[in-house]
Design a protein around this motif. Structure first.
Motif, PDB file in Angstrom:
ATOM      1  N   MET A  49       0.738  -1.191  -0.043  1.00  0.00           N
ATOM      2  CA  MET A  49       0.098   0.143   0.143  1.00  0.00           C
ATOM      3  C   MET A  49       0.794   1.218   0.039  1.00  0.00           C
ATOM      4  N   LEU A  50       1.838   1.150   0.805  1.00  0.00           N
ATOM      5  CA  LEU A  50       2.822   2.408   0.929  1.00  0.00           C
ATOM      6  C   LEU A  50       3.496   2.683  -0.354  1.00  0.00           C
ATOM      7  N   LEU A  51       3.791   1.591  -1.220  1.00  0.00           N
ATOM      8  CA  LEU A  51       4.509   1.472  -2.797  1.00  0.00           C
ATOM      9  C   LEU A  51       3.641   2.127  -3.402  1.00  0.00           C
ATOM     10  N   LEU A  52       2.344   1.568  -3.508  1.00  0.00           N
ATOM     11  CA  LEU A  52       1.525   2.169  -4.442  1.00  0.00           C
ATOM     12  C   LEU A  52       1.088   3.816  -4.291  1.00  0.00           C
ATOM     13  N   LEU A  53       1.090   4.076  -2.959  1.00  0.00           N
ATOM     14  CA  LEU A  53       0.817   5.542  -2.445  1.00  0.00           C
ATOM     15  C   LEU A  53       2.037   6.539  -3.123  1.00  0.00           C
ATOM     16  N   GLY A  54       3.279   5.948  -2.987  1.00  0.00           N
ATOM     17  CA  GLY A  54       4.290   6.529  -3.090  1.00  0.00           C
ATOM     18  C   GLY A  54       4.429   6.782  -4.811  1.00  0.00           C
ATOM     19  N   CYS A  55       4.154   5.556  -5.469  1.00  0.00           N
ATOM     20  CA  CYS A  55       4.036   5.596  -7.109  1.00  0.00           C
ATOM     21  C   CYS A  55       3.269   6.601  -7.416  1.00  0.00           C
ATOM     22  N   SER A  56       1.715   6.576  -7.024  1.00  0.00           N
ATOM     23  CA  SER A  56       0.916   7.605  -7.215  1.00  0.00           C
ATOM     24  C   SER A  56       1.291   8.906  -7.171  1.00  0.00           C
ATOM     25  N   ALA A  57       1.863   9.195  -5.699  1.00  0.00           N
ATOM     26  CA  ALA A  57       2.357  10.751  -5.674  1.00  0.00           C
ATOM     27  C   ALA A  57       3.409  11.158  -6.441  1.00  0.00           C
ATOM     28  N   LEU A  58       4.210  10.329  -7.111  1.00  0.00           N
ATOM     29  CA  LEU A  58       5.167  10.575  -7.959  1.00  0.00           C
ATOM     30  C   LEU A  58       4.870  10.814  -9.373  1.00  0.00           C
ATOM     31  N   TYR A  59       3.630  10.017  -9.722  1.00  0.00           N
ATOM     32  CA  TYR A  59       3.017  10.386 -10.949  1.00  0.00           C
ATOM     33  C   TYR A  59       2.447  11.605 -11.045  1.00  0.00           C
ATOM     34  N   ILE A  60       1.622  11.915 -10.126  1.00  0.00           N
ATOM     35  CA  ILE A  60       0.900  13.182  -9.798  1.00  0.00           C
ATOM     36  C   ILE A  60       1.918  14.317  -9.899  1.00  0.00           C
ATOM     37  N   PHE A  61       2.902  14.217  -9.320  1.00  0.00           N
ATOM     38  CA  PHE A  61       3.955  15.329  -9.224  1.00  0.00           C
ATOM     39  C   PHE A  61       4.460  15.581 -10.527  1.00  0.00           C
ATOM     40  N   THR A  62       4.923  14.460 -11.321  1.00  0.00           N
ATOM     41  CA  THR A  62       5.403  14.404 -12.671  1.00  0.00           C
ATOM     42  C   THR A  62       4.522  15.040 -13.717  1.00  0.00           C
ATOM     43  N   LEU A  63       3.257  14.697 -13.311  1.00  0.00           N
ATOM     44  CA  LEU A  63       2.096  15.325 -14.493  1.00  0.00           C
ATOM     45  C   LEU A  63       2.016  16.789 -14.293  1.00  0.00           C
ATOM     46  N   CYS A  64       2.045  17.047 -13.108  1.00  0.00           N
ATOM     47  CA  CYS A  64       1.938  18.516 -12.685  1.00  0.00           C
ATOM     48  C   CYS A  64       3.149  19.589 -13.186  1.00  0.00           C
ATOM     49  N   ALA A  65       4.116  18.794 -13.072  1.00  0.00           N
ATOM     50  CA  ALA A  65       5.305  19.620 -13.411  1.00  0.00           C
ATOM     51  C   ALA A  65       5.380  19.772 -15.027  1.00  0.00           C
ATOM     52  N   GLU A  66       4.864  18.677 -15.707  1.00  0.00           N
ATOM     53  CA  GLU A  66       4.898  18.805 -16.916  1.00  0.00           C
ATOM     54  C   GLU A  66       3.831  19.777 -17.564  1.00  0.00           C
ATOM     55  N   LEU A  67       2.620  19.660 -17.055  1.00  0.00           N
ATOM     56  CA  LEU A  67       1.660  20.809 -17.334  1.00  0.00           C
ATOM     57  C   LEU A  67       2.281  22.257 -17.131  1.00  0.00           C
ATOM     58  N   ARG A  68       3.084  22.350 -16.023  1.00  0.00           N
ATOM     59  CA  ARG A  68       3.316  23.862 -15.512  1.00  0.00           C
ATOM     60  C   ARG A  68       4.669  24.213 -16.711  1.00  0.00           C
ATOM     61  N   ASN A  69       5.414  22.976 -17.170  1.00  0.00           N
ATOM     62  CA  ASN A  69       6.276  23.287 -18.171  1.00  0.00           C
ATOM     63  C   ASN A  69       5.807  23.730 -19.721  1.00  0.00           C
ATOM     64  N   ARG A  70       4.489  23.027 -19.932  1.00  0.00           N
ATOM     65  CA  ARG A  70       3.931  23.272 -21.156  1.00  0.00           C
ATOM     66  C   ARG A  70       3.275  24.691 -21.013  1.00  0.00           C
ATOM     67  N   GLU A  71       2.661  25.161 -20.079  1.00  0.00           N
ATOM     68  CA  GLU A  71       2.256  26.353 -19.874  1.00  0.00           C
ATOM     69  C   GLU A  71       3.353  27.371 -20.008  1.00  0.00           C
ATOM     70  N   HIS A  72       4.313  27.153 -19.337  1.00  0.00           N
ATOM     71  CA  HIS A  72       5.349  27.969 -19.573  1.00  0.00           C
ATOM     72  C   HIS A  72       5.737  28.219 -20.969  1.00  0.00           C
ATOM     73  N   GLN A  73       6.085  27.270 -21.709  1.00  0.00           N
ATOM     74  CA  GLN A  73       6.615  27.278 -23.173  1.00  0.00           C
ATOM     75  C   GLN A  73       5.471  27.862 -23.942  1.00  0.00           C
ATOM     76  N   SER A  74       4.319  27.679 -23.694  1.00  0.00           N
ATOM     77  CA  SER A  74       3.114  28.139 -24.638  1.00  0.00           C
ATOM     78  C   SER A  74       3.451  29.964 -24.298  1.00  0.00           C
ATOM     79  N   SER A  75       3.262  30.228 -23.007  1.00  0.00           N
ATOM     80  CA  SER A  75       3.355  31.682 -23.073  1.00  0.00           C
ATOM     81  C   SER A  75       4.699  32.515 -23.647  1.00  0.00           C
TER      82      SER A  75
END
Length: 241
Positions: A49-75
């Protein structure tokens, strides 16, 4: 000789039992083994359960970082859209300028010899201004191998002062030659019979795609009816090459 057996309470744990009967030992060992297995299973579930929670948190963090990077490039792209578009238009315009394109018009400053047919039309260059044609007969010189669109348009005119009807043959050839074989060949031709009452007008044109080679000289030869020409245009542009 008499044997004595000490009986323990039923609720007493296996580890506390003191008995002389060997048959109770396997049961106690099995119970302890089951308890150990349950503890290990519980720990594995918690770790999973702890491993799944860690992977989910890492995926969400990576997704948010990619979205912020795309918004920055778009601007950033939006801010640079003006200069980038100008550079793109400049590059396209430069490419279009380099593409071969030439337009000639009959040179009326050259006097017509009324007694001569079977001759090449002399041209003056209209587009572009730099010289891209032969100075002897004003042939169009093909700069590189490719497919070219060649066009000729002649406006014919005849005036019969006597009013008597007459027919005149007009024959035009599009020819080419190259130094590699130095022999004039016919690309295509056109024939037209022009009837001349007091005033007559007629237009004869040819346009076609040709696969030409570098160094080809393309010219227009009139086999008959040269004096009927009132106006003529001749041109070529590169389609693919």
């Amino acid at each position: 000789m008499a044997h004595t057996v000490k009986v323990l309470p039923a609720a007493a744990p296996c580890g506390d039992q003191e008995t002389g009967l060997d048959r109770d030992q396997p049961v106690c060992i099995l119970i302890r083994h089951c308890r150990d297995m349950k503890r290990q299973e519980t720990r594995l579930r918690l770790l999973t359960m702890l491993l799944l929670l860690g992977c989910s948190a890492l995926y969400i963090f990576t997704l948010c970082a990619e979205l912020r990077n795309r918004e920055h490039q778009s601007s950033g792209d939006h801010r640079a859209a003006g200069p980038h578009q100008e550079r793109l238009q400049t590059a396209v315009s430069s490419t279009e300028k380099k593409r071969f394109n030439i337009h000639l018009r009959q040179n009326h400053s050259v006097p017509k010899d009324t007694g001569t047919d079977e001759r090449y039309i002399m041209w003056k260059q209209i587009i572009p201004e730099d010289n891209q044609c032969d100075q002897t007969r004003k042939d169009i010189v093909i700069p590189k191998d490719g497919v070219y669109f060649i066009y000729i348009r002649t406006s014919l005119f005849c005036r019969n002062a006597t009013g008597a009807a007459s027919s005149n043959m007009f024959y035009m050839q599009l020819r080419f030659w190259n130094e590699n074989y130095n022999e004039s060949r016919v690309l295509t031709d056109a024939r037209e019979v022009v009837s001349c009452p007091p005033v007559a007008f007629r237009t004869v044109s040819v346009q076609q795609l040709f696969d030409l080679s570098e160094g080809d000289h393309v010219s227009v030869r009139i086999g008959a009816g040269y004096q009927l020409i009132n106006k003529a245009d001749f041109g070529a542009f590169l389609v693919e090459g």
